[in-house]
Design an enzyme around this catalytic site. Structure first.
Site, PDB file in Angstrom:
ATOM      1  N   LYS A  99       1.620  -3.367   8.891  1.00 20.37           N
ATOM      2  CA  LYS A  99       2.748  -2.422   8.904  1.00 20.37           C
ATOM      3  C   LYS A  99       3.982  -3.157   9.405  1.00 20.37           C
ATOM      4  O   LYS A  99       4.031  -3.591  10.553  1.00 20.37           O
ATOM      5  CB  LYS A  99       2.418  -1.227   9.802  1.00 20.37           C
TER       6      LYS A  99
ATOM      7  N   ILE B 143       0.834  -1.208   0.000  1.00 18.04           N
ATOM      8  CA  ILE B 143       0.000   0.000   0.000  1.00 18.04           C
ATOM      9  C   ILE B 143       0.866   1.253   0.000  1.00 18.04           C
ATOM     10  O   ILE B 143       0.664   2.172  -0.787  1.00 18.04           O
ATOM     11  CB  ILE B 143      -0.932   0.013   1.230  1.00 18.04           C
ATOM     12  N   ALA B 144       1.861   1.301   0.884  1.00 23.23           N
ATOM     13  CA  ALA B 144       2.677   2.515   1.017  1.00 23.23           C
ATOM     14  C   ALA B 144       3.992   2.150   1.682  1.00 23.23           C
ATOM     15  O   ALA B 144       4.121   1.117   2.352  1.00 23.23           O
ATOM     16  CB  ALA B 144       1.942   3.576   1.841  1.00 23.23           C
TER      17      ALA B 144
ATOM     18  N   THR C 109       6.946  -0.309   6.012  1.00 26.06           N
ATOM     19  CA  THR C 109       6.159  -0.467   4.789  1.00 26.06           C
ATOM     20  C   THR C 109       4.799  -1.034   5.183  1.00 26.06           C
ATOM     21  O   THR C 109       4.710  -1.919   6.040  1.00 26.06           O
ATOM     22  CB  THR C 109       6.852  -1.414   3.801  1.00 26.06           C
TER      23      THR C 109
ATOM     24  N   ASP D 150       3.059  14.068  15.423  1.00 27.61           N
ATOM     25  CA  ASP D 150       3.349  14.017  13.981  1.00 27.61           C
ATOM     26  C   ASP D 150       2.067  14.238  13.181  1.00 27.61           C
ATOM     27  O   ASP D 150       1.772  13.503  12.242  1.00 27.61           O
ATOM     28  CB  ASP D 150       3.983  12.677  13.614  1.00 27.61           C
TER      29      ASP D 150
ATOM     30  N   MET E  64      10.164   4.498   8.102  1.00 22.21           N
ATOM     31  CA  MET E  64      10.302   3.574   9.220  1.00 22.21           C
ATOM     32  C   MET E  64       9.742   2.183   8.907  1.00 22.21           C
ATOM     33  O   MET E  64      10.227   1.184   9.415  1.00 22.21           O
ATOM     34  CB  MET E  64       9.580   4.165  10.433  1.00 22.21           C
TER      35      MET E  64
END
Length: 636
Positions: free
Chosen positions: A47, A24-25, A31, A141, A29
């Site tokens: 993740k 996906i992205a 994927t 963040d 830090m």
């Protein structure tokens, strides 16, 4: 022609449960992959931390912190975290999968948003952030990349990888974290963040949504950081005149350089946003026109209409010279009225027909066989109670069984479709009754390296290993395996059952004979606690060296106590003067001083009547306590 390399994670089964489907992205830090949870049969976002960061404890801690922070939140505007674990050397999080785009993607496509769109998105973002602040969590963040816009309209805040507990002040102590474009002045100047730092980032994000650009730009990060610390954020309306004054005020309040002048947390800013929201929407309603006045046209005037003729949306009324022809006009108007009435009947019938069709369709899909209903959540219920709940909701129940590592035997593990989803009334819902955990064979891992043991026991829940000293088993190898009851694992064990590995750290350092300082250093390096017994004399061990190192626990583990006995050196005693003493007197004096006695041979004569003439060693010399002194008698 070259082809892009295939991601080796695609198709991989993680932790025996999560089947990786696609990527996906990718971030700095970790994927994120789309995966299928084979146990619950649902899509999830997986993740996985980058492999080159696996040995960095700081990143590992931050990665686990994300799971713990998000798991503390249960809010519709925060991405859910379902699971966290490690497969071999890969740390991973399992999160809710939300098909859609990020706010950053939306801004790339549309550049800037309207005030109403900004309010809608910020309402959701601040709701999620308010839940985090209430739970004592600072996100640290907040940025468009971490705002997810799902295809079904849900808006969620994600990526709590930099989150920390919201104490009065949270000092980073490291390089500044987060994206430089959204850093608050106190983070830039002092490296300190609290809930008000998140508010500053929200204000910068609002400015960007309304204007299509960030307030501060520069060729180097330090230029941007300097502007955050020294400049005030301009009003969005200076770039976009369509921005209402209420939004300008919110942005100015959120981005004040002094944290004390900002909202204290997201809830305070959200409450203010909701106060001004009705005014913002009212000021941007579509423009409506008044009823149109129909004026007489030139033809009517030419036909002789007088100045009294007036058309205001009603029938034309004229006092003219043609009133004599009123009968003909009346007949024409009557015929026209009949035609309108007949057309009205047909329209009325058509309306009735359409109303009936709409009502029938509404009944069919709203309450009839074609309607959809929410499948009740029945996990951990008895099969009877679950069946009754599903049937009451209008479903047909079909029962099946399967193993489940969590739900006890005899209770409902799950349904297909799962609880909470939508399904058509009258359709079949499969009810899975738990058979308890699957019983698996336990691999023999005693003597194997820990990494290999973890792979062989991956289908169980491995708790933190227990370190233990062992002279026979090499360091980082398994000494024993224990079950949840603390006893050795049997040959078979339930799936996902808790397992504790007893892992060797090698032998206890041998320190007998070493100087006491070296002995203490060696034992403390092995994470053992040192205590001292009373020093003792030793004829064999030099002064201030260790005579014995006694273990006070069995088996020995890091933190246990080793008691050292240190040598005072040889026990030397001065030989007493017993010359001219009788044998009996000499024997008592030398015995009391700690010596053994011997005497030169006297043939068949008892020594009691003789007087000592000399000793060896001689009086005044030193000898080891317990050594022998030879006595000579006068005349012999």
């Amino acid at each position: 022609m070259t082809t892009a390399p295939v991601d080796p994670m695609i198709g991989r089964l993680i932790d025996g449960r999560y089947q990786v489907r696609s990527r996906i992205a990718r971030g700095g830090m970790a994927t994120v992959y789309l995966a299928t949870d084979l146990r619950l049969e649902r899509r999830v976002a997986l993740k996985i931390m980058h492999g080159h960061l696996a040995d960095d404890n700081t990143f590992k801690t931050r990665f686990v912190q994300e799971a713990r922070s998000a798991a503390r939140l249960a809010h519709p505007n925060v991405v859910n975290v379902f699971d966290q674990g490690q497969d071999a050397d890969m740390a991973y999080l399992v999160m809710e999968y939300l098909p859609g785009i990020t706010l950053r993607d939306l801004l790339k496509d549309y550049r800037r948003l309207t005030a109403e769109q900004t309010v809608d998105i910020m309402d959701a973002v601040l709701s999620g952030l308010a839940a985090a602040h209430k739970a004592g969590i600072v996100h640290r963040d907040v940025k468009p990349e971490n705002v997810l816009l799902a295809d079904d309209g849900r808006i969620k805040l994600s990526d709590f990888g930099l989150a920390r507990g919201a104490s009065a002040n949270t000092a980073t102590g490291q390089a500044l974290l987060g994206t430089i474009a959204y850093l608050s002045p106190e983070l830039v100047t002092r490296g300190i963040a609290d809930a008000r730092s998140d508010i500053y980032a929200v204000g910068i994000m609002m400015y960007e949504m309304l204007t299509g650009e960030q307030p501060y730009v520069g060729e180097a990060p330090m230029q941007i950081a300097y502007q955050h610390a020294n400049d005030s954020v301009p009003a969005p309306s200076s770039k976009n005149p369509a921005v209402p004054a209420e939004i300008d005020e919110l942005v100015a309040w959120a981005t004040s350089r002094d944290p004390d002048e900002r909202p204290r947390d997201a809830r305070e800013l959200l409450d203010r946003l909701r106060e001004v929201e009705p005014g913002i929407r009212a000021s941007h309603l579509p423009i409506t026109t008044q009823a149109t006045m129909v004026l007489p046209d030139a033809a009517a005037m030419a036909a002789g209409a007088t100045a009294e003729t007036r058309v205001l949306g009603g029938p034309l009324v004229a006092t003219t010279a043609h009133e004599a022809s009123g009968v003909d006009d009346t007949v024409a108007l009557s015929a026209s009225a009949d035609r309108r009435r007949r057309r009205g009947y047909w329209l009325f019938a058509l309306v009735l027909l359409l109303t009936g069709l709409a009502a029938g369709t509404g009944w069919y899909f709203g309450a009839g066989p074609g309607s959809f209903a929410t499948v009740p959540t029945t996990s951990t219920l008895t099969p009877e109670a679950a069946t009754a709940s599903l049937e009451d909701a209008g479903f047909v129940v079909e029962q099946a069984s399967r193993t489940d590592p969590v739900v006890p035997e005899g209770q409902v593990a799950d349904t297909d479709p799962p609880g909470g989803s939508q399904a058509q009334r009258g359709s079949t819902v499969t009810l899975f009754v738990s058979e308890g955990p699957q019983i698996l064979d336990v691999a023999d891992v005693v003597g194997k390296p820990v990494a290999e043991a973890n792979e062989l026991l991956a289908e169980f829940t491995l708790l933190d290993p227990v370190k233990q000293f062992d002279a026979e088993v090499p360091a980082d190898s398994v000494i024993a395996t224990l079950g949840a009851d603390g006893k050795p694992l049997p040959a078979t064990y339930p799936e996902r059952g808790e397992v504790t590995l007893i892992v060797s750290v090698g032998r206890v350092p041998p320190v007998e004979g070493l100087p006491v300082g070296e002995a203490e250093a060696a034992l403390k390096a092995a994470e053992l606690t040192v205590e001292h017994a009373a020093p003792e004399f030793s004829n064999d061990v030099a002064m201030d060296n260790v005579i014995t190192a006694d273990w006070l626990s069995d088996p020995m583990r890091p933190g246990d106590v080793v008691r050292l006995t240190v040598s005072k050196g040889p026990d030397l005693v001065e030989v007493p003067n017993v010359v001219d003493k009788t044998w009996d007197e000499a024997r008592k004096i030398l015995g009391d001083a700690g010596f053994e006695l011997d005497y030169s041979a006297i043939a068949d004569v008892a020594p009691g009547a003789f007087v000592v003439s000399k000793t060896s060693p001689a009086a005044g010399e030193t000898a080891l306590r317990g050594s022998t002194v030879t006595v000579n008698f006068a005349g012999f």
